[in-house]
Design a protein around this motif. Sequence first.
Motif, PDB file in Angstrom:
ATOM      1  N   THR A   1       0.831  -1.199   0.000  1.00  0.00           N
ATOM      2  CA  THR A   1       0.000   0.000   0.000  1.00  0.00           C
ATOM      3  C   THR A   1       0.868   1.252   0.000  1.00  0.00           C
ATOM      4  O   THR A   1       0.576   2.234  -0.696  1.00  0.00           O
ATOM      5  N   ARG A   2       1.934   1.234   0.770  1.00  0.00           N
ATOM      6  CA  ARG A   2       2.851   2.377   0.793  1.00  0.00           C
ATOM      7  C   ARG A   2       3.480   2.599  -0.577  1.00  0.00           C
ATOM      8  O   ARG A   2       3.652   3.735  -1.022  1.00  0.00           O
ATOM      9  N   LYS A   3       3.799   1.505  -1.257  1.00  0.00           N
ATOM     10  CA  LYS A   3       4.396   1.621  -2.586  1.00  0.00           C
ATOM     11  C   LYS A   3       3.421   2.262  -3.564  1.00  0.00           C
ATOM     12  O   LYS A   3       3.790   3.151  -4.352  1.00  0.00           O
ATOM     13  N   VAL A   4       2.146   1.815  -3.512  1.00  0.00           N
ATOM     14  CA  VAL A   4       1.133   2.384  -4.395  1.00  0.00           C
ATOM     15  C   VAL A   4       0.962   3.870  -4.107  1.00  0.00           C
ATOM     16  O   VAL A   4       0.880   4.707  -5.023  1.00  0.00           O
ATOM     17  N   PHE A   5       0.906   4.220  -2.816  1.00  0.00           N
ATOM     18  CA  PHE A   5       0.717   5.621  -2.444  1.00  0.00           C
ATOM     19  C   PHE A   5       1.909   6.466  -2.896  1.00  0.00           C
ATOM     20  O   PHE A   5       1.734   7.600  -3.366  1.00  0.00           O
ATOM     21  N   ALA A   6       3.107   5.910  -2.787  1.00  0.00           N
ATOM     22  CA  ALA A   6       4.297   6.625  -3.242  1.00  0.00           C
ATOM     23  C   ALA A   6       4.241   6.861  -4.750  1.00  0.00           C
ATOM     24  O   ALA A   6       4.620   7.939  -5.232  1.00  0.00           O
ATOM     25  N   ASN A   7       3.767   5.877  -5.484  1.00  0.00           N
ATOM     26  CA  ASN A   7       3.619   6.051  -6.939  1.00  0.00           C
ATOM     27  C   ASN A   7       2.633   7.165  -7.269  1.00  0.00           C
ATOM     28  O   ASN A   7       2.847   7.950  -8.198  1.00  0.00           O
ATOM     29  N   HIS A   8       1.557   7.253  -6.496  1.00  0.00           N
ATOM     30  CA  HIS A   8       0.584   8.319  -6.705  1.00  0.00           C
ATOM     31  C   HIS A   8       1.199   9.687  -6.431  1.00  0.00           C
ATOM     32  O   HIS A   8       0.958  10.651  -7.169  1.00  0.00           O
ATOM     33  N   LEU A   9       1.980   9.776  -5.365  1.00  0.00           N
ATOM     34  CA  LEU A   9       2.637  11.046  -5.051  1.00  0.00           C
ATOM     35  C   LEU A   9       3.600  11.441  -6.164  1.00  0.00           C
ATOM     36  O   LEU A   9       3.724  12.632  -6.493  1.00  0.00           O
ATOM     37  N   ASP A  10       4.265  10.459  -6.750  1.00  0.00           N
ATOM     38  CA  ASP A  10       5.159  10.747  -7.876  1.00  0.00           C
ATOM     39  C   ASP A  10       4.380  11.289  -9.070  1.00  0.00           C
ATOM     40  O   ASP A  10       4.840  12.203  -9.764  1.00  0.00           O
ATOM     41  N   GLU A  11       3.202  10.721  -9.335  1.00  0.00           N
ATOM     42  CA  GLU A  11       2.376  11.199 -10.442  1.00  0.00           C
ATOM     43  C   GLU A  11       1.961  12.654 -10.216  1.00  0.00           C
ATOM     44  O   GLU A  11       1.988  13.475 -11.145  1.00  0.00           O
ATOM     45  N   ILE A  12       1.581  12.971  -8.989  1.00  0.00           N
ATOM     46  CA  ILE A  12       1.185  14.349  -8.677  1.00  0.00           C
ATOM     47  C   ILE A  12       2.377  15.285  -8.813  1.00  0.00           C
ATOM     48  O   ILE A  12       2.265  16.388  -9.354  1.00  0.00           O
ATOM     49  N   SER A  13       3.546  14.834  -8.341  1.00  0.00           N
ATOM     50  CA  SER A  13       4.763  15.637  -8.475  1.00  0.00           C
ATOM     51  C   SER A  13       5.070  15.915  -9.937  1.00  0.00           C
ATOM     52  O   SER A  13       5.378  17.059 -10.321  1.00  0.00           O
ATOM     53  N   ASN A  14       4.962  14.889 -10.774  1.00  0.00           N
ATOM     54  CA  ASN A  14       5.239  15.062 -12.206  1.00  0.00           C
ATOM     55  C   ASN A  14       4.220  16.010 -12.848  1.00  0.00           C
ATOM     56  O   ASN A  14       4.568  16.787 -13.747  1.00  0.00           O
ATOM     57  N   ALA A  15       2.967  15.946 -12.375  1.00  0.00           N
ATOM     58  CA  ALA A  15       1.937  16.814 -12.943  1.00  0.00           C
ATOM     59  C   ALA A  15       2.250  18.284 -12.667  1.00  0.00           C
ATOM     60  O   ALA A  15       2.132  19.140 -13.550  1.00  0.00           O
ATOM     61  N   PHE A  16       2.669  18.598 -11.441  1.00  0.00           N
ATOM     62  CA  PHE A  16       3.031  19.975 -11.109  1.00  0.00           C
ATOM     63  C   PHE A  16       4.242  20.430 -11.915  1.00  0.00           C
ATOM     64  O   PHE A  16       4.293  21.570 -12.402  1.00  0.00           O
ATOM     65  N   ALA A  17       5.220  19.544 -12.078  1.00  0.00           N
ATOM     66  CA  ALA A  17       6.410  19.900 -12.852  1.00  0.00           C
ATOM     67  C   ALA A  17       6.062  20.136 -14.313  1.00  0.00           C
ATOM     68  O   ALA A  17       6.587  21.055 -14.954  1.00  0.00           O
TER      69      ALA A  17
END
Length: 416
Positions: A72-88
């Motif tokens: 679950t932590r891995k999935v959540f980390a992947n989601h945070l990466d997607e949001i980070s990439n979206a802002f960038a």
Amino acid sequence: MLKFRTSRAFREAENKSGVIEGELFNGYSKRKLYCLSETYEELARLYRGIPQADRSCGDRKDMLYRRQLQETRKVFANHLDEISNAFADVADTVVHVSLPMEHKRKALIQHLKRQGIVVRGLVFIEGGAAGGYEAAADGRCGNRISIEARAAGRHTMSASVLGEFLSGFFGRRLVLSAESALAIGRGYDTFIFEDEPRYTVLSAVSRAVREDEKISGDNFSLEEYNQSQVIVMLADGMGSGELACRDSQDVIEFMERFLEAGFQKEKAFAMVNGAIAAQNGCCNLTTLDVCSVNLLTGEAEFVKAGAAPSYIKRGNWVDEVAADTLPLGSMDELSPITQSVRLADTDMLIMVSDGVSDAIDDAAVGRLRELISRSPIQNPKEMADYLLRSAISSQGGRIRDDMTVLTCCVKRRAGV
């Protein structure tokens, strides 16, 4: 609202074609976006850095729980990466603009001045509408027009009046963008116009609830996310009743929010899937059928997750769009497969839930496609009702599963 001023908002990098390439954001706004991107990236790093539990001790139940928590932590980390990439991605957005040819610019300014509109700035935003046309510096289709203007007198006027003047001047039908100011007043404001969509979509739905339930486990959505894009979604929750309805409704609502926030449908798909997979150990599976229709080009893109085939009807010819994929939530990571189909005037798009396809094709494989092909019906509501009746009839009048038929008829606008 977007504002474009080539002297301040852009780092000019003019090439031989007269196109100016510049960043949409700079200074303080860009730094804030980068800061948000880095914050989410750091959060993802922290989640991935949480040490795994010692598997040498503890009973089997405890070990399975800890393993699920780590996934679950891995999935959540992947989601945070997607949001980070979206802002960038937003921070690095590059906009191509071009200035109109001088004689045409002067002629337009004089023309509008005679109509009581004073112009201070005028640029073409290349590729602003989702048409995919070649770039042009003369206001051809595919370029949005950004114009900074005010009323010459004391009275305000609707921005649509300016759109009519521009349409006549450039010889193309222009409509006001959702990002534009709506009224022309005494102060300067920015007005953005884009090509009127070539196509419009007429939709209809027919539904039936499983005979021993009070609420359907299917949910659907049809939204215009901008003036040139319509996205149709159909989700089917596992089983039936209230729980299945809640699962499919959550999928639709999350997809809508991600799409409204500007995420690409593939990224939204991946994030929703990860969230579902992390909830109940893959116990609340939901199929999802997504179709995005470009109203400028007529191109339709499908993304499916365990969904029944969709159909494109053109006269007696029927094309089937199917994908051998798993439902949302069946795996932590699902790779969406995108399929594209070019639609034409009067084409009908038909999406069905499993309850419809299973009922009709149970008698003979390919029977649903044959029914669609042989039917002379052109009205989307009549087609949806016809297929629903056929599905119920195929089971002797019984409704053993939730049934949903969603139809969309694509019409080309006259004169566009």
